[in-house]
Design a protein around this motif. Structure first.
Motif, short mmCIF file in Angstrom:
data_model
loop_
_atom_site.label_atom_id
_atom_site.label_comp_id
_atom_site.label_asym_id
_atom_site.label_seq_id
_atom_site.Cartn_x
_atom_site.Cartn_y
_atom_site.Cartn_z
N ALA A 88 0.83 -1.21 0.00
CA ALA A 88 0.00 0.00 0.00
C ALA A 88 0.87 1.26 0.00
O ALA A 88 0.58 2.23 -0.71
N ARG A 92 1.15 4.37 -2.91
CA ARG A 92 0.96 5.80 -2.64
C ARG A 92 2.18 6.64 -2.99
O ARG A 92 2.04 7.78 -3.42
N PHE A 165 -7.34 2.94 3.36
CA PHE A 165 -7.39 4.39 3.55
C PHE A 165 -7.90 4.75 4.93
O PHE A 165 -7.57 5.82 5.46
N THR A 170 -5.42 7.95 5.21
CA THR A 170 -5.05 8.59 3.95
C THR A 170 -6.30 8.71 3.10
O THR A 170 -7.39 8.34 3.52
N SER A 172 -8.39 7.96 -0.60
CA SER A 172 -8.49 7.01 -1.71
C SER A 172 -8.60 7.77 -3.02
O SER A 172 -8.69 9.00 -3.05
N GLY A 228 -6.20 2.75 -3.07
CA GLY A 228 -6.13 2.84 -1.62
C GLY A 228 -7.32 2.26 -0.90
O GLY A 228 -7.51 2.52 0.29
#
Length: 291
Positions: A88, A92, A165, A170, A172, A228
């Motif tokens: 992941a 990112r 996410f 974070t 998406s 995400g």
């Protein structure tokens, strides 16, 4: 099996189909119009979950049991989950940075609504896929979407895994849908199940394009990591669900008949030399960064 703008387009085996399904796999009536416009295509009576929403081929009790098929998702202190987190993070920060071409492709792949989703494999097939040009194939994709997606829900409901996410705080690639899909279990991935089921079915329809089709099916699942919204293990096990679903579909005579009809239909379209209904150069460039 969350999609952009929707929380849960496919119902769990213990509940009736939610309203979101209407949007995710909506609008059947156009198929009959296409049949009427082309006298060589015979109208086919397709069962519906509700008016305008086609059912899959498999009855609920005939779907593979995703809880029996899959192990539990990786534990928080396991090496498998450490790999999930590393994958992941790489998405990112490297191969699918927000705003990149791969990120934007993930946004396109997130849309399971028809007619938009019909063209997902158009470039891989090197042919257009639409309700007007390939109505039997179009409906085959819609119905197998239901079968593969619904098969994920016993495991989704059992494990209720937190999405990346949410776990990493974070964003998406589909921020407008985050509040909805955060409530939908991450494991296994419904999108990945649908995409890999489509890939397996389409390799039977166009075996000479198998490599391109399977590569696109894999990339479709990896888009969920780019977005995400799923961990790598969610995507991997989504493919397992897809394989089990397609294997079961081959015992269904209606599916077998529709598969043969879709094969003949696509062959006729391809003899006409019609171009795909996607920007294949842009898609290839975006997927070139696929891990």
């Amino acid at each position: 099996m969350p999609v952009p703008r929707l929380a849960r387009p496919l119902e769990s085996p213990r509940s009736s189909p939610p309203a979101a399904m209407t949007l995710a796999i909506a609008a059947t009536a156009g198929l009959l119009a296409a049949c009427a416009a082309n006298p060589t295509i015979q109208p086919v009576k397709v069962p519906e979950l509700r008016p305008g929403v086609p059912a899959g081929y498999l009855a609920p009790e005939a779907r593979p049991d995703s809880v029996a098929l899959l192990p539990p998702p990786p534990a928080g202190d396991s090496a498998a989950f450490a790999l999930d987190k590393d994958t992941a993070k790489l998405a990112r920060t490297q191969w699918a940075k927000p705003g990149s071409a791969r990120w934007k492709q993930a946004q396109l792949d997130a849309d399971l609504d028809f007619p938009a989703a019909a063209g997902t494999f158009s470039c891989a097939l090197n042919a257009p896929v639409s309700e007007a040009q390939t109505p039997r194939l179009y409906m085959l994709l819609r119905r197998t979407l239901v079968d593969a997606g619904m098969t994920t829900y016993r495991a989704k409901d059992r494990y209720k895994r937190t999405r990346p996410f949410v776990a990493t705080n974070t964003s998406s690639c589909t921020p407008a849908d985050e509040a909805k899909i955060a409530k939908d279990g991450s494991y296994p991935s419904g999108h990945s199940a649908a995409g890999w089921a489509w890939a397996l079915v389409l390799t039977e329809i166009a075996p000479e394009r198998a490599d391109a089709i399977l590569a696109r099916g894999r990339a479709f699942g990896q888009s969920r990591i780019a977005c995400g919204v799923h961990w790598q293990s969610d995507v991997n096990e989504g493919r397992m669900v897809a394989a089990a679903t397609v294997a079961r579909l081959h015992a269904d005579p209606v599916f077998e008949s529709d598969l043969a009809a879709a094969r003949d239909e696509l062959n006729k379209v391809r003899t006409q030399g019609l171009p795909p209904n996607r920007d294949c150069a842009a898609e290839a460039a975006a997927l070139a960064t696929n891990p």
